[in-house]
Motif scaffolding. Structure first.
Motif, PDB file in Angstrom:
ATOM      1  N   ARG A 158       0.810  -1.223   0.000  1.00  0.00           N
ATOM      2  CA  ARG A 158       0.000   0.000   0.000  1.00  0.00           C
ATOM      3  C   ARG A 158       0.837   1.264   0.000  1.00  0.00           C
ATOM      4  O   ARG A 158       0.313   2.372  -0.126  1.00  0.00           O
ATOM      5  CB  ARG A 158      -1.003  -0.008   1.142  1.00  0.00           C
ATOM      6  N   LYS A 159       2.142   1.122   0.168  1.00  0.00           N
ATOM      7  CA  LYS A 159       2.987   2.330   0.171  1.00  0.00           C
ATOM      8  C   LYS A 159       4.409   1.973  -0.242  1.00  0.00           C
ATOM      9  O   LYS A 159       4.883   0.859   0.038  1.00  0.00           O
ATOM     10  CB  LYS A 159       3.009   2.909   1.580  1.00  0.00           C
ATOM     11  N   TYR A 160       5.061   2.898  -0.918  1.00  0.00           N
ATOM     12  CA  TYR A 160       6.471   2.728  -1.266  1.00  0.00           C
ATOM     13  C   TYR A 160       7.250   3.884  -0.651  1.00  0.00           C
ATOM     14  O   TYR A 160       6.896   5.048  -0.863  1.00  0.00           O
ATOM     15  CB  TYR A 160       6.661   2.741  -2.785  1.00  0.00           C
ATOM     16  N   VAL A 161       8.259   3.566   0.128  1.00  0.00           N
ATOM     17  CA  VAL A 161       9.095   4.611   0.715  1.00  0.00           C
ATOM     18  C   VAL A 161      10.429   4.593  -0.029  1.00  0.00           C
ATOM     19  O   VAL A 161      11.170   3.606   0.038  1.00  0.00           O
ATOM     20  CB  VAL A 161       9.310   4.378   2.229  1.00  0.00           C
ATOM     21  N   VAL A 162      10.698   5.653  -0.779  1.00  0.00           N
ATOM     22  CA  VAL A 162      11.920   5.699  -1.590  1.00  0.00           C
ATOM     23  C   VAL A 162      13.050   6.222  -0.709  1.00  0.00           C
ATOM     24  O   VAL A 162      12.938   7.313  -0.107  1.00  0.00           O
ATOM     25  CB  VAL A 162      11.720   6.592  -2.834  1.00  0.00           C
ATOM     26  N   LEU A 163      14.119   5.456  -0.613  1.00  0.00           N
ATOM     27  CA  LEU A 163      15.193   5.755   0.340  1.00  0.00           C
ATOM     28  C   LEU A 163      16.053   6.921  -0.145  1.00  0.00           C
ATOM     29  O   LEU A 163      17.219   6.746  -0.544  1.00  0.00           O
ATOM     30  CB  LEU A 163      16.029   4.488   0.582  1.00  0.00           C
ATOM     31  N   THR A 164      15.461   8.110  -0.105  1.00  0.00           N
ATOM     32  CA  THR A 164      16.170   9.312  -0.514  1.00  0.00           C
ATOM     33  C   THR A 164      15.507  10.520   0.154  1.00  0.00           C
ATOM     34  O   THR A 164      14.614  10.358   0.990  1.00  0.00           O
ATOM     35  CB  THR A 164      16.159   9.435  -2.054  1.00  0.00           C
ATOM     36  N   ASP A 165      15.960  11.719  -0.234  1.00  0.00           N
ATOM     37  CA  ASP A 165      15.331  12.928   0.315  1.00  0.00           C
ATOM     38  C   ASP A 165      14.483  13.611  -0.761  1.00  0.00           C
ATOM     39  O   ASP A 165      14.468  13.170  -1.917  1.00  0.00           O
ATOM     40  CB  ASP A 165      16.402  13.879   0.871  1.00  0.00           C
ATOM     41  N   ALA A 166      13.804  14.690  -0.352  1.00  0.00           N
ATOM     42  CA  ALA A 166      12.864  15.359  -1.264  1.00  0.00           C
ATOM     43  C   ALA A 166      13.586  15.831  -2.529  1.00  0.00           C
ATOM     44  O   ALA A 166      13.059  15.731  -3.642  1.00  0.00           O
ATOM     45  CB  ALA A 166      12.211  16.536  -0.550  1.00  0.00           C
ATOM     46  N   GLU A 167      14.810  16.305  -2.346  1.00  0.00           N
ATOM     47  CA  GLU A 167      15.564  16.850  -3.474  1.00  0.00           C
ATOM     48  C   GLU A 167      15.803  15.812  -4.576  1.00  0.00           C
ATOM     49  O   GLU A 167      15.813  16.129  -5.761  1.00  0.00           O
ATOM     50  CB  GLU A 167      16.911  17.351  -2.936  1.00  0.00           C
TER      51      GLU A 167
END
Ligand code: AMP
Length: 540
Positions: free
Chosen positions: A136-145
């Motif tokens: 249900r969710k993907y957390v991309v291992l990075t920052d907003a930039e």
């Protein structure tokens, strides 16, 4: 009568608590997937892991939920593991090298709820996203930039996601046998099978690995964990390193010789661990540049047999101690290491180097034996080869959601490896049971021939398979990939082998190919090779 000692469940977060309190200042250094090197500390890792646990709580993640991670070795990946486990959920490592169908199978079989993914692997998951109804969710291992414009549903940048919560979270507490991690093996046939580690097995295995005759880590050490967290639990380093309070260096996506060398040198790494192919890349780089390894003291080589030529180069040319290791996903994964011992101290250099070719002896907490086809134990004479069976608190007793008997009646796990054990306890793998070559009623070790063949100039990779033979039942065929630019021929390779292996092991033929097929964990696909050369006819 029970002892009067405290109930103190062996939960993985206790390792991080210990590390943050006693070695909080110790660094963890990562080559970020975005490029630059990042520095953090064990205290920060704990704080951020607590935030992961809290953010998961807010997402409704519950005890026993599976959370996928498809990521390189980075500090963020470590934080996700501890955060997931500290919340009572289970990290499920996704090997990005698996085929799409296998990935689809394991995510659905595990019913992953959320997946943490590195930038590099976003396209892999984008292509499969419609096949993952439970995610249900993907957390991309990075920052907003650096957050990409992605088709992944409900995607969020990791730094934003944990930035939205504080670290006011109490690690969950539960029985130490609670599941902590899930890693699927990529067998050569059938669907991958899930190995389910517990908090207890992860903690015990981390401690086991820190025994002096295994990796023997201490707080002064600087260790580079090259072996990926997505394959076989990173050989326990995620637990063993913080438990010791050592400095951890994480290579991120930079697995080539030059990138590995740069971190080994700039961070003054003294210990490291990886599979032979990684070290081949490093050695090639060292040879091209003439660079040395002034800080490196020991290197653990495992996951596949360490070629003798690699042992010699590391030890003699670079002054680095080689610790040959063997294990498997089902064993958390470590089973043996080939450290010398008191009884080997009389050996001269040549004999010591030879002994290091063996896969080694068991540390406390692993038991092993070899048995014949009838299950009877074979003598520890260094000659009698049989099925290698293992037992211990960090060895699996079944597969996740698979109703299949995996242990013998008396509780041993058959590794599928064929090996012998010598009187000093050093074990040597000769083959996988599916790959043994039976010639004239005897077994020929394909691994031995392969290992020797790669020492021949011009040979980049070698594989040996058994093919039917009218007189001898089976005979070995040697399949070789040449080094770029090399014109090494069959005669030269056979002449090189002559005298280094038993006469009757000599391959009947040598063929040259552009590529040898591999599994997702880098193992040679012998089944494919046997299929490819099914109609091959020996010239003799
Ligand atoms: P995996 O579960 O993918 O780590 O694969 C485990 C298998 O890799 C073992 O059962 C062995 O067949 C092989 N293996 C691991 N380490 C070694 C080694 N040092 N020498 C030979 N084979 C190895």
């Amino acid at each position: 009568m029970l002892g009067l000692m405290q109930d103190y469940p062996l939960l993985t977060h206790t390792i991080l608590d210990h590390a943050a309190l006693n070695h909080g200042e110790r660094e963890m250094v990562t080559r970020g997937v975005e490029g630059p090197v990042r520095r953090t500390s064990l205290a920060d890792i704990r704080t951020r892991s607590l935030k992961v646990a809290k953010a998961l709580e807010l997402e409704g993640v519950k005890l026993g939920d599976r959370i996928g991670t498809m990521a390189w070795n980075t500090e963020r990946h470590v934080e996700t593991w501890f955060g997931i486990m500290g919340n009572g959920a289970i990290y499920h490592t996704l090997n990005p090298r698996l085929f799409a169908e296998q990935l689809g199978y394991i995510v659905n079989h595990a019913e992953d709820k959320i997946i943490f993914v590195d930038l590099t692997f976003v396209p892999i998951l984008e292509a499969l996203r419609d096949k993952f109804p439970t995610v249900r969710k993907y957390v991309v291992l990075t920052d907003a930039e650096h957050m990409p414009d992605t088709a992944l549903p409900n995607a969020v940048a990791y730094e934003d996601w944990i930035g939205a919560v504080d670290d006011d979270f109490e690690w969950k507490s539960f029985d130490e046998n609670t599941a902590a991690g899930l890693c699927y093996t990529s067998g050569t046939t059938g669907n991958p099978k899930g190995v389910l580690y517990s908090h207890r097995s992860n903690v015990l295995h981390g401690l086991m690995v820190n025994q002096p005759d295994v990796f023997g880590l201490k707080s002064e050490d600087v260790i580079m964990a090259v072996v990926p967290m997505f394959h076989a639990n990173a050989w326990a380093l995620t637990f063993a390193v913080p438990a010791a309070g050592a400095k951890m260096v994480m290579p991120g996506a930079g697995m080539d010789g030059a990138s590995i060398y740069e971190l080994l040198d700039s961070e003054k790494v003294n210990s490291t661990a990886a599979v032979p192919t990684v070290w081949l890349g490093l050695m090639q780089y060292l040879e091209e540049t003439g660079k040395k390894l002034p800080y490196l003291e020991k290197v653990v080589v495992g996951g596949a047999a360490c070629p003798p030529m690699m042992i010699r180069k590391f030890e003699l040319d670079y002054g680095v101690e080689v610790i040959h290791g063997w294990g498997m996903t089902e064993m958390s994964p470590l089973g043996t290491t080939g450290k010398m011992k008191n009884a080997t101290s009389h050996l001269d250099q040549e004999a010591r180097l030879k002994l290091k070719e063996k896969q080694g002896r068991t540390p406390y907490l692993v038991e092993m034996k070899v048995v014949d086809d009838a299950g009877d134990e074979l003598p520890r004479d260094g000659q009698s080869s049989g099925h290698l069976l293992v037992k211990g608190p960090c060895i699996s007793k079944g597969y996740f959601r698979l109703d299949e008997k995996t242990l013998t009646d008396d509780g041993w796990f058959d590794t599928g490896d064929i090996a012998n054990i010598d009187p000093l306890g050093y074990m040597q793998i000769t083959d996988r049971d599916k790959d043994v070559i039976k010639s004239g009623g005897e077994w020929i070790s394909s691994i031995d021939i392969e290992n020797t063949a790669v020492g021949c100039e011009g040979v980049a990779e070698a594989a040996v398979i058994g093919l039917p033979h009218p007189k001898w039942t089976e005979r070995p065929l040697l399949i070789v990939v040449r080094n770029p630019g090399s014109e090494v021929d069959a005669e030269t390779v056979l002449a090189y082998l002559d005298g280094k292996i038993a006469k009757w092991w000599m391959p009947n033929d040598v063929v040259f190919v552009d590529e040898i097929p591999h599994t997702a964990t880098g193992k040679i696909q012998k089944m494919d090779l046997r299929e490819q050369f099914r109609d091959f006819e020996f010239s003799n």
